[in-house]
Scaffold this active site. Structure first.
Site, PDB file in Angstrom:
ATOM      1  N   GLU A 285      66.979 -16.451 -42.509  1.00  0.00           N
ATOM      2  CA  GLU A 285      66.898 -17.095 -43.830  1.00  0.00           C
ATOM      3  C   GLU A 285      66.113 -16.135 -44.704  1.00  0.00           C
ATOM      4  O   GLU A 285      64.891 -16.050 -44.593  1.00  0.00           O
ATOM      5  CB  GLU A 285      66.155 -18.439 -43.722  1.00  0.00           C
ATOM      6  CG  GLU A 285      66.814 -19.482 -42.831  1.00  0.00           C
ATOM      7  CD  GLU A 285      68.023 -20.131 -43.485  1.00  0.00           C
ATOM      8  OE1 GLU A 285      68.256 -19.919 -44.686  1.00  0.00           O
ATOM      9  OE2 GLU A 285      68.748 -20.843 -42.775  1.00  0.00           O
TER      10      GLU A 285
ATOM     11  N   GLU B 133      64.122 -10.112 -56.745  1.00  0.00           N
ATOM     12  CA  GLU B 133      63.539 -11.445 -56.640  1.00  0.00           C
ATOM     13  C   GLU B 133      62.189 -11.437 -57.384  1.00  0.00           C
ATOM     14  O   GLU B 133      61.312 -10.647 -57.055  1.00  0.00           O
ATOM     15  CB  GLU B 133      63.310 -11.714 -55.152  1.00  0.00           C
ATOM     16  CG  GLU B 133      63.337 -13.134 -54.766  1.00  0.00           C
ATOM     17  CD  GLU B 133      63.202 -13.304 -53.251  1.00  0.00           C
ATOM     18  OE1 GLU B 133      62.852 -12.358 -52.523  1.00  0.00           O
ATOM     19  OE2 GLU B 133      63.453 -14.432 -52.803  1.00  0.00           O
TER      20      GLU B 133
ATOM     21  N   LYS C  89      55.088 -18.091 -35.085  1.00  0.00           N
ATOM     22  CA  LYS C  89      54.145 -17.180 -35.747  1.00  0.00           C
ATOM     23  C   LYS C  89      54.177 -17.439 -37.252  1.00  0.00           C
ATOM     24  O   LYS C  89      55.081 -17.002 -37.952  1.00  0.00           O
ATOM     25  CB  LYS C  89      54.528 -15.721 -35.473  1.00  0.00           C
ATOM     26  CG  LYS C  89      53.403 -14.771 -35.837  1.00  0.00           C
ATOM     27  CD  LYS C  89      53.870 -13.473 -36.418  1.00  0.00           C
ATOM     28  CE  LYS C  89      54.240 -13.534 -37.854  1.00  0.00           C
ATOM     29  NZ  LYS C  89      53.159 -13.802 -38.830  1.00  0.00           N
TER      30      LYS C  89
ATOM     31  N   CYS D 204      62.576 -19.075 -52.370  1.00  0.00           N
ATOM     32  CA  CYS D 204      63.801 -18.266 -52.209  1.00  0.00           C
ATOM     33  C   CYS D 204      64.927 -18.881 -53.037  1.00  0.00           C
ATOM     34  O   CYS D 204      65.858 -18.194 -53.426  1.00  0.00           O
ATOM     35  CB  CYS D 204      64.190 -18.215 -50.745  1.00  0.00           C
ATOM     36  SG  CYS D 204      64.311 -19.843 -50.002  1.00  0.00           S
TER      37      CYS D 204
HETATM   38  P1  NAP Z   1      57.858 -11.349 -45.321  1.00  0.00           P
HETATM   39  O1  NAP Z   1      56.879 -10.329 -45.756  1.00  0.00           O
HETATM   40  O2  NAP Z   1      59.188 -10.895 -44.858  1.00  0.00           O
HETATM   41  O3  NAP Z   1      57.109 -12.173 -44.164  1.00  0.00           O
HETATM   42  C1  NAP Z   1      57.723 -13.259 -43.522  1.00  0.00           C
HETATM   43  C2  NAP Z   1      57.129 -13.407 -42.144  1.00  0.00           C
HETATM   44  O4  NAP Z   1      57.396 -12.237 -41.378  1.00  0.00           O
HETATM   45  C3  NAP Z   1      55.614 -13.575 -42.134  1.00  0.00           C
HETATM   46  O5  NAP Z   1      55.255 -14.440 -41.082  1.00  0.00           O
HETATM   47  C4  NAP Z   1      55.127 -12.169 -41.857  1.00  0.00           C
HETATM   48  O6  NAP Z   1      53.867 -12.158 -41.259  1.00  0.00           O
HETATM   49  C5  NAP Z   1      56.187 -11.698 -40.873  1.00  0.00           C
HETATM   50  N1  NAP Z   1      56.318 -10.254 -40.794  1.00  0.00           N
HETATM   51  C6  NAP Z   1      56.115  -9.336 -41.764  1.00  0.00           C
HETATM   52  N2  NAP Z   1      56.336  -8.106 -41.281  1.00  0.00           N
HETATM   53  C7  NAP Z   1      56.682  -8.244 -39.973  1.00  0.00           C
HETATM   54  C8  NAP Z   1      57.012  -7.323 -38.933  1.00  0.00           C
HETATM   55  N3  NAP Z   1      57.055  -6.014 -39.138  1.00  0.00           N
HETATM   56  N4  NAP Z   1      57.307  -7.817 -37.711  1.00  0.00           N
HETATM   57  C9  NAP Z   1      57.250  -9.138 -37.494  1.00  0.00           C
HETATM   58  N5  NAP Z   1      56.941 -10.063 -38.429  1.00  0.00           N
HETATM   59  C10 NAP Z   1      56.664  -9.612 -39.667  1.00  0.00           C
HETATM   60  O7  NAP Z   1      58.136 -12.421 -46.437  1.00  0.00           O
HETATM   61  P2  NAP Z   1      57.090 -13.241 -47.292  1.00  0.00           P
HETATM   62  O8  NAP Z   1      56.601 -12.367 -48.371  1.00  0.00           O
HETATM   63  O9  NAP Z   1      56.103 -13.898 -46.389  1.00  0.00           O
HETATM   64  O10 NAP Z   1      58.012 -14.398 -47.870  1.00  0.00           O
HETATM   65  C11 NAP Z   1      58.728 -14.271 -49.024  1.00  0.00           C
HETATM   66  C12 NAP Z   1      60.189 -13.971 -48.708  1.00  0.00           C
HETATM   67  O11 NAP Z   1      60.727 -15.007 -47.902  1.00  0.00           O
HETATM   68  C13 NAP Z   1      61.037 -13.971 -49.972  1.00  0.00           C
HETATM   69  O12 NAP Z   1      61.937 -12.895 -49.939  1.00  0.00           O
HETATM   70  C14 NAP Z   1      61.770 -15.301 -49.899  1.00  0.00           C
HETATM   71  O13 NAP Z   1      62.980 -15.320 -50.593  1.00  0.00           O
HETATM   72  C15 NAP Z   1      61.960 -15.448 -48.430  1.00  0.00           C
HETATM   73  N6  NAP Z   1      62.213 -16.848 -48.088  1.00  0.00           N
HETATM   74  C16 NAP Z   1      63.472 -17.207 -47.701  1.00  0.00           C
HETATM   75  C17 NAP Z   1      63.763 -18.533 -47.409  1.00  0.00           C
HETATM   76  C18 NAP Z   1      65.150 -18.949 -47.011  1.00  0.00           C
HETATM   77  O14 NAP Z   1      65.294 -20.049 -46.489  1.00  0.00           O
HETATM   78  N7  NAP Z   1      66.184 -18.146 -47.222  1.00  0.00           N
HETATM   79  C19 NAP Z   1      62.752 -19.492 -47.487  1.00  0.00           C
HETATM   80  C20 NAP Z   1      61.468 -19.092 -47.879  1.00  0.00           C
HETATM   81  C21 NAP Z   1      61.223 -17.761 -48.171  1.00  0.00           C
HETATM   82  P3  NAP Z   1      52.540 -11.817 -42.078  1.00  0.00           P
HETATM   83  O15 NAP Z   1      52.727 -12.351 -43.448  1.00  0.00           O
HETATM   84  O16 NAP Z   1      51.495 -12.505 -41.321  1.00  0.00           O
HETATM   85  O17 NAP Z   1      52.418 -10.338 -42.030  1.00  0.00           O
END
Ligand code: NAP
Length: 494
Positions: free
Chosen positions: A261, A392, A185, A295
Site C-alpha cells: 500500500e 505527493e 513494526k 495517501c
Molecule cells: P516510509 O518512509 O516508507 O516508512 C513506512 C514504514 O517503513 C515505516 O515503518 C518506516 O520505519 C519503515 N521503513 C523505512 N525505511 C525502511 C527500510 N529501509 N527497511 C524497512 N522498513 C523501512 O513512509 P512514511 O513516510 O512513514 O509514510 C508516508 C508514505 O506512506 C506516503 O507515501 C503515503 O502515501 C504512504 N501511505 C500509503 C497508504 C496506502 O494505503 N496506500 C496509507 C498510508 C500511507 P521508520 O519510520 O521507523 O523508519
C-alpha cells in the site's frame, strides 16, 4: 489534574517495551529511542530500540505460535477481535489523546481514525467465521475438485506514522481472522498507538506469540534479517513507494507473498455540472483530513474552466477559517506536520509553484515558533510544470488547475505514476461512469471526498502498489488456496 499531568499520566501508562511471545521485554542492548511531540519538537518519552536479535526472537515467537493459532476455532478468533473492538471504543478518548500527542493531528481527527481502525476489528470479527472453500465436478466428470483456505503463515507488517493505528488494524484484523501470526513494526515516529493496541489485544485474550511488536530506531536493521528468514511467509507494507520497492526486492529472495500500500497523488475532478458547494465540502475532507498527510489526500484539483474561479475562491474562504493549533487544543482543525523534513518539503513545493507563476489565495507560509505548522493554502492558476502536480505534497496545500474538456480532465488525472484514488464531482450519471471507467486508480470517490471504509477493498494500481485491505478481498491476502484433486470416477453405482 492539569492537562499536562494527565497527558504525562497517559504516556506513562503505555508499556514502552517490546512485545514478544506474550511478554513485555527490554531491547537486547537495553537501548531506547525518543518519541517526539510534533507540536513542540520536544521528547514525549522513550520506547525500546529493538535490535536484529529482538526481531528474530519476535519471528521465532510468531513461528512457534502459528500451528496452534491456525487450529484455533474461527469463532474464538472472531471473538477476540470483537472484544478488542469494544475495548477500543470504550477507551477512545485516551487513545485519541495519545495519538495526537505523538502524531500531531487534532483530537477530532484522531478519534475519527480510531473509529475507522476499530471497524476493521468489527468487520473481520464477522468474517472470521465465513472462511469457506469450494467443491465442483471436473469437466470430464472423473474428479471432484475441492479447495480449502488456509492461513498464509507468519507475516511481517510494516506501517507508517500518518495513521498510527488504522494502518495496523487493517492488517492485524484480517490476519487474526485468517489464523496468521505476526511481527508488527510500527514507524519510530508514532509507536505509542501500536503499543497501546497490543495491550488491548493481549487483554482481549490474544494468545502469546500471535502478535509481536518490535519498535526500533533503525527499521532496516530489524527488517532485513526477518525478511530473509524462511520462517516468514508474507510481507505487508504500507508506506512510501521507494521503500516499498526496496522491500519487494528483498522479499523476492525469499519468494514472500507481498502486499504493498504505497504513495498516492490523488486528482480531484470537478465538472461544470457539479454542485460547487458540495464539491468544496468534499474537497475540504479530501484535502484536510489528517492535515493533508494521507495517501488518499487530494493532491491536485482539476476544475472545469467555467467554475474554476468560484471553486478556488470558496475553497480558499473555507481554508482561511480553519484553526491551526496544537492538536490537543479545543477546536483545533490543523495540527503540525510530522517533522522538520516534511515541513521543509511542503515549503519547497509551494515556493516552486509560486516561482513558476501560481497565485496564493490563502496561506503559503509556515507558522513562526515551536512545532512544524504550515498554514492551510490554496494556490490558483497553477502551471502544469509545478512539481506539486507530480509529487505527493503530504500537507495542507490545495493547488487548483483548470480544464476545458472531459478528455483533458481524464488525461490530466492519469498523468501520474501513481494510481491510488481519484475523486469525481458531477451530476451527470453517464459522464460519471465514462470518467470512472477511464481513471487509472484502484479507488474512486464519486461525489464524496472520502473512500475509506472497513467493508470496502482499499488499494491502488501503478506505483501505488497492489493488494487490497478491508472488505472480503482484505482477508484473501492472508489466505492460501489449497486444491485437492479427488479421484472419483463417473461410474458411481447410484
Ligand atoms: P516510509 O518512509 O516508507 O516508512 C513506512 C514504514 O517503513 C515505516 O515503518 C518506516 O520505519 C519503515 N521503513 C523505512 N525505511 C525502511 C527500510 N529501509 N527497511 C524497512 N522498513 C523501512 O513512509 P512514511 O513516510 O512513514 O509514510 C508516508 C508514505 O506512506 C506516503 O507515501 C503515503 O502515501 C504512504 N501511505 C500509503 C497508504 C496506502 O494505503 N496506500 C496509507 C498510508 C500511507 P521508520 O519510520 O521507523 O523508519
Amino acid at each position: 489534574m492539569s492537562t499536562q499531568t494527565s497527558e504525562q499520566a497517559l504516556i506513562e501508562g503505555v508499556n514502552k517495551r517490546l512485545f514478544i511471545g506474550g511478554e513485555w521485554r527490554d531491547a537486547k542492548e537495553g537501548g531506547t529511542l525518543s518519541v517526539e511531540d510534533p507540536a513542540t519538537g520536544e521528547s514525549l518519552c522513550e520506547v525500546a530500540d529493538g535490535q536484529p536479535e529482538d526481531a528474530l526472537a519476535a519471528l521465532e515467537a510468531a513461528d512457534k505460535a502459528q500451528a496452534d493459532w491456525a487450529r484455533t476455532a474461527p469463532r474464538q478468533r472472531g471473538e477476540i477481535l470483537r472484544s478488542a473492538f469494544e475495548m477500543i471504543t470504550e477507551r477512545i478518548d485516551d487513545l485519541a489523546l495519545l495519538m495526537t500527542l505523538e502524531m500531531g493531528k487534532p483530537v477530532a481527527d484522531s478519534k475519527a481514525e480510531i473509529t475507522y481502525a476499530s471497524e476493521f476489528f468489527r468487520w473481520y470479527s464477522e468474517q472470521a467465521v465465513r472462511i469457506g472453500g469450494t467443491y465442483s465436478i471436473s469437466p470430464d466428470g472423473n474428479q471432484r475438485i475441492m479447495t480449502m483456505k488456509q492461513p498464509v503463515g507468519p507475516c511481517l507488517m510494516i506501517t507508517p506514522w500518518n495513521f498510527p493505528m488504522a494502518m495496523g488494524t487493517r492488517k492485524i484484523g484480517p490476519a487474526i481472522a485468517a489464523g496468521c501470526t505476526m511481527v508488527m513494526k510500527p514507524a519510530k515516529a508514532t509507536p505509542l498507538s501500536m503499543l497501546a493496541l497490543a495491550e488491548i489485544l493481549e487483554e482481549a485474550g490474544l494468545p502469546p506469540g500471535v502478535l509481536n511488536v518490535v519498535t526500533a530506531a533503525s527499521s532496516s536493521d530489524i527488517v532485513s534479517p526477518i525478511i530473509s528468514d524462511s520462517r516468514l511467509r508474507k510481507l505487508t507494507f504500507t508506506g512510501s513507494t521507494p521503500i516499498g520497492r526496496r522491500l519487494m526486492e528483498q522479499a523476492s529472495e525469499n519468494l514472500l507473498r507481498v502486499s504493498m500500500e504505497l504513495g498516492g497523488n490523488a486528482p480531484f475532478l470537478v465538472f461544470e455540472d457539479a454542485d460547487v458547494d458540495d464539491a468544496v465540502a468534499g474537497a475540504m475532507v479530501a484535502k484536510m483530513r489528517n492535515i493533508g498527510e494521507a495517501c488518499t489526500a487530494a493532491n491536485r484539483f482539476h476544475v472545469a474552466d467555467s467554475v474554476a474561479d468560484e471553486f478556488a475562491e470558496k475553497l480558499a474562504e473555507r481554508m482561511s477559517q480553519m484553526k491551526v493549533a496544537r492538536g490537543t487544543e479545543e477546536g483545533a482543525e490543523v495540527g503540525p506536520l510530522i517533522d522538520e523534513d516534511q515541513l521543509g518539503k511542503v515549503e519547497e513545493l509551494v515556493n516552486d509553484a509560486l516561482d513558476k507563476g501560481a497565485k496564493a489565495l490563502v496561506g503559503a507560509q509556515k507558522l513562526d515558533g515551536q512545532g512544524y505548522f504550515y498554514e492551510p493554502t490554496v494556490l490558483d492558476d497553477v502551471p502544469k510544470e509545478a512539481d506539486l502536480r507530480y509529487e505527493e505534497i503530504f500537507g495542507p496545500v490545495a493547488p487548483v488547475f483548470s480544464f476545458d474538456s472531459e478528455e483533458e480532465a481524464v488525461a490530466a488525472a492519469n498523468d501520474t505514476e501513481y494510481g491510488l484514488v481519484a475523486y469525481v464531482y458531477t451530476s451527470n450519471f453517464n459522464r460519471a461512469v465514462r470518467v470512472i471507467e477511464g481513471l487509472q486508480t484502484g479507488m474512486v470517490g464519486l461525489n464524496q471526498g472520502m473512500v475509506s471504509n472497513a467493508a470496502a477493498p482499499f488499494g491502488g494500481i501503478k506505483q501505488s502498489g497492489f493488494g487490497r485491505e478491508g472488505g472480503y478481498e482484505g482477508l484473501e491476502e492472508y489466505l492460501e488456496t489449497k486444491y485437492v484433486a479427488v479421484n472419483l470416477p463417473a461410474e458411481v453405482p447410484f
